[in-house]
Design a protein around this motif. Structure first.
Motif, PDB file in Angstrom:
ATOM      1  N   LEU A   1      54.994 -14.330  -7.444  1.00 27.62           N
ATOM      2  CA  LEU A   1      54.097 -13.494  -8.222  1.00 27.62           C
ATOM      3  C   LEU A   1      52.904 -13.114  -7.376  1.00 27.62           C
ATOM      4  O   LEU A   1      52.352 -13.925  -6.649  1.00 27.62           O
ATOM      5  CB  LEU A   1      53.605 -14.222  -9.476  1.00 27.62           C
ATOM      6  CG  LEU A   1      54.675 -14.561 -10.514  1.00 27.62           C
ATOM      7  CD1 LEU A   1      54.038 -15.340 -11.651  1.00 27.62           C
ATOM      8  CD2 LEU A   1      55.313 -13.286 -11.049  1.00 27.62           C
ATOM      9  N   THR A   2      52.493 -11.845  -7.445  1.00 32.43           N
ATOM     10  CA  THR A   2      51.303 -11.391  -6.761  1.00 32.43           C
ATOM     11  C   THR A   2      50.188 -11.303  -7.772  1.00 32.43           C
ATOM     12  O   THR A   2      50.308 -10.597  -8.766  1.00 32.43           O
ATOM     13  CB  THR A   2      51.526  -9.998  -6.136  1.00 32.43           C
ATOM     14  OG1 THR A   2      52.638 -10.089  -5.244  1.00 32.43           O
ATOM     15  CG2 THR A   2      50.302  -9.556  -5.363  1.00 32.43           C
TER      16      THR A   2
ATOM     17  N   GLY B   1      56.467 -13.975   7.156  1.00 36.03           N
ATOM     18  CA  GLY B   1      56.022 -12.593   7.122  1.00 36.03           C
ATOM     19  C   GLY B   1      54.541 -12.447   6.812  1.00 36.03           C
ATOM     20  O   GLY B   1      54.107 -11.412   6.297  1.00 36.03           O
ATOM     21  N   LEU B   2      53.747 -13.464   7.125  1.00 37.52           N
ATOM     22  CA  LEU B   2      52.320 -13.399   6.850  1.00 37.52           C
ATOM     23  C   LEU B   2      51.617 -12.434   7.789  1.00 37.52           C
ATOM     24  O   LEU B   2      52.056 -12.208   8.920  1.00 37.52           O
ATOM     25  CB  LEU B   2      51.672 -14.779   7.006  1.00 37.52           C
ATOM     26  CG  LEU B   2      52.128 -15.901   6.071  1.00 37.52           C
ATOM     27  CD1 LEU B   2      51.345 -17.170   6.388  1.00 37.52           C
ATOM     28  CD2 LEU B   2      51.941 -15.522   4.615  1.00 37.52           C
ATOM     29  N   ARG B   3      50.522 -11.869   7.321  1.00 37.32           N
ATOM     30  CA  ARG B   3      49.631 -11.157   8.219  1.00 37.32           C
ATOM     31  C   ARG B   3      48.898 -12.198   9.068  1.00 37.32           C
ATOM     32  O   ARG B   3      48.708 -13.329   8.647  1.00 37.32           O
ATOM     33  CB  ARG B   3      48.619 -10.322   7.440  1.00 37.32           C
ATOM     34  CG  ARG B   3      49.245  -9.257   6.538  1.00 37.32           C
ATOM     35  CD  ARG B   3      48.175  -8.517   5.759  1.00 37.32           C
ATOM     36  NE  ARG B   3      48.750  -7.469   4.907  1.00 37.32           N
ATOM     37  CZ  ARG B   3      49.091  -7.637   3.631  1.00 37.32           C
ATOM     38  NH1 ARG B   3      48.885  -8.818   3.056  1.00 37.32           N
ATOM     39  NH2 ARG B   3      49.593  -6.647   2.919  1.00 37.32           N
TER      40      ARG B   3
ATOM     41  N   ILE C   1      61.150  -8.210  -1.847  1.00 39.23           N
ATOM     42  CA  ILE C   1      60.460  -8.314  -0.564  1.00 39.23           C
ATOM     43  C   ILE C   1      59.029  -7.811  -0.683  1.00 39.23           C
ATOM     44  O   ILE C   1      58.098  -8.385  -0.110  1.00 39.23           O
ATOM     45  CB  ILE C   1      61.221  -7.523   0.521  1.00 39.23           C
ATOM     46  CG1 ILE C   1      62.577  -8.178   0.780  1.00 39.23           C
ATOM     47  CG2 ILE C   1      60.409  -7.440   1.807  1.00 39.23           C
ATOM     48  CD1 ILE C   1      63.418  -7.464   1.815  1.00 39.23           C
ATOM     49  N   SER C   2      58.835  -6.729  -1.435  1.00 40.80           N
ATOM     50  CA  SER C   2      57.496  -6.163  -1.611  1.00 40.80           C
ATOM     51  C   SER C   2      56.541  -7.188  -2.207  1.00 40.80           C
ATOM     52  O   SER C   2      55.401  -7.344  -1.769  1.00 40.80           O
ATOM     53  CB  SER C   2      57.565  -4.925  -2.514  1.00 40.80           C
ATOM     54  OG  SER C   2      56.295  -4.332  -2.655  1.00 40.80           O
TER      55      SER C   2
ATOM     56  N   GLU D   1      53.931   0.777   0.222  1.00 36.19           N
ATOM     57  CA  GLU D   1      53.608  -0.020   1.406  1.00 36.19           C
ATOM     58  C   GLU D   1      54.863  -0.595   2.041  1.00 36.19           C
ATOM     59  O   GLU D   1      55.023  -0.590   3.261  1.00 36.19           O
ATOM     60  CB  GLU D   1      52.658  -1.160   1.026  1.00 36.19           C
ATOM     61  CG  GLU D   1      51.247  -0.731   0.689  1.00 36.19           C
ATOM     62  CD  GLU D   1      50.346  -1.939   0.524  1.00 36.19           C
ATOM     63  OE1 GLU D   1      50.024  -2.579   1.538  1.00 36.19           O
ATOM     64  OE2 GLU D   1      49.980  -2.240  -0.620  1.00 36.19           O
ATOM     65  N   THR D   2      55.764  -1.084   1.202  1.00 35.11           N
ATOM     66  CA  THR D   2      57.003  -1.670   1.716  1.00 35.11           C
ATOM     67  C   THR D   2      57.857  -0.620   2.400  1.00 35.11           C
ATOM     68  O   THR D   2      58.548  -0.901   3.383  1.00 35.11           O
ATOM     69  CB  THR D   2      57.794  -2.323   0.568  1.00 35.11           C
ATOM     70  OG1 THR D   2      56.918  -3.169  -0.185  1.00 35.11           O
ATOM     71  CG2 THR D   2      58.956  -3.153   1.100  1.00 35.11           C
ATOM     72  N   ASP D   3      57.799   0.610   1.889  1.00 38.79           N
ATOM     73  CA  ASP D   3      58.610   1.678   2.463  1.00 38.79           C
ATOM     74  C   ASP D   3      58.271   1.916   3.931  1.00 38.79           C
ATOM     75  O   ASP D   3      59.140   2.250   4.738  1.00 38.79           O
ATOM     76  CB  ASP D   3      58.394   2.972   1.672  1.00 38.79           C
ATOM     77  CG  ASP D   3      59.274   4.108   2.166  1.00 38.79           C
ATOM     78  OD1 ASP D   3      60.471   3.866   2.392  1.00 38.79           O
ATOM     79  OD2 ASP D   3      58.762   5.219   2.335  1.00 38.79           O
TER      80      ASP D   3
END
Length: 337
Positions: free
Chosen positions: A3-4, A163-165, A291-292, A302-304
């Motif tokens: 969850l975001t 996949g972290l920034r 994934i998004s 953004e995911t695109d």
């Protein structure tokens, strides 16, 4: 776990500019910024957008409390820069337009324009990753700061495996690492967002082993000598030396192509995760939002950017992606700022 959440407890951002708007919507603009601040949102970019719109309204002698389609389209035509820059202005304006309509002021809400995506990231191959992690694991220890090499190895695995920034990892607090569930809580993410990120058991055990032998600390990536959190510059320099040691050279073959760097692990993660998800019973329509959300993106646009940038790395899925996006018209092409 996937969850975001919006950061309701984020730090209040200091205002770097005065809210001295002068148009007929000056009060509403100021009130909107205060509303964002009260929600813990960063307002600097919103204020830049509002100042642009405020100036346009003044110059065009517009005095009616109404933002019509004509007015907004004329204003957007004055915005310079890349198409992505205009998209960012529209995204912030759409929030304003919703607020204005909620207080009974007519405000046109424009659609996002379609634009070409030119940014080309570097995606590490499996062979390159094996070389890099083997080299990192064999880095010599420094008597001055013996933990530096170990922490860099952990950083690489967090970026590659989750996949972290880069800064999401560097700002990771030890209280936000749940070793029982194997989950990271990203407290300081882009756009004031927070999210939970499950880890592979191998990464969980590595972090568990490290934290069990070091003194209790607030942050994971801490220089034990100075007591300060490791900086992005530390990570960048370490990465540069690693690439040199592994003989990973970069020669630009496409315009806007980005060379190998720490952020490229995030693109590598997307390419591999997407490819693996499509080999499960999960269909494409479910895989992309999955994934998004995991990446902490605000929306699918953004995911695109990541999906389009990584076409070369899962070409058998290229047709599937293209057909899906055209059918549902939900992924406009965008350009990185």
């Amino acid at each position: 776990l996937f969850l975001t959440a919006s950061s309701g407890s984020g730090k209040q951002h200091k205002q770097e500019m005065k809210n001295d708007f002068k148009s007929f919507l000056a009060v509403e603009f100021s009130n909107y910024l205060q509303l964002l601040l009260s929600a813990g949102r960063s307002t600097r970019n919103h204020e830049i957008m509002l100042r642009s719109l405020d100036s346009f309204l003044l110059q065009n002698h517009t005095f009616e409390k109404c933002l019509s389609e004509s007015i907004i389209n004329q204003w957007l035509s004055t915005i310079c820069g890349t198409s992505a820059n205009k998209v960012s202005y529209i995204a912030r304006y759409r929030g304003l337009s919703k607020y204005l309509r909620s207080i009974n002021i007519t405000a046109f809400e424009p659609e996002y324009p379609r634009c070409s995506y030119t940014y080309a990231p570097y995606v590490f191959s499996d062979e390159e990753w094996k070389r890099m992690i083997a080299s990192a694991d064999s880095l010599p220890y420094s008597d001055y700061n013996p933990e530096s090499a170990v922490l860099f190895c952990i950083l690489l695995r967090m970026l590659y495996g989750c996949g972290l920034r880069r800064n999401e990892a560097l700002k990771m607090e030890t209280r936000d690492i749940d070793l029982n569930l194997g989950v990271l809580f990203v407290r300081h993410a882009k756009n004031d967002k927070q999210r939970y990120v499950p880890m592979d058991i191998s990464l969980t055990e590595l972090i568990r082993a490290y934290l069990s032998i070091v003194p209790q600390r607030e942050y994971l990536f801490v220089n034990s000598t100075s007591g300060r959190r490791y900086s992005a510059e530390w990570a960048r320099k370490r990465m540069g030396h690693l690439l040199q040691d592994c003989g990973i050279d970069f020669e630009r073959v496409r315009k806007y192509e980005r060379g190998p760097c720490l952020h490229c692990f995030r693109h590598t993660f997307v390419a591999k995760a997407f490819d693996q998800l499509l080999q499960t019973p999960l269909d494409f329509a479910d895989a992309v939002p999955f994934i998004s959300t995991y990446l902490g993106h605000c929306d699918l646009r953004e995911t695109d950017k990541y999906l389009q940038a990584n076409y070369d790395f899962f070409q058998r899925d290229h047709t599937l992606i293209t057909d899906y996006t055209r059918k549902h018209n939900i992924f406009p092409e965008v350009i990185d700022e």
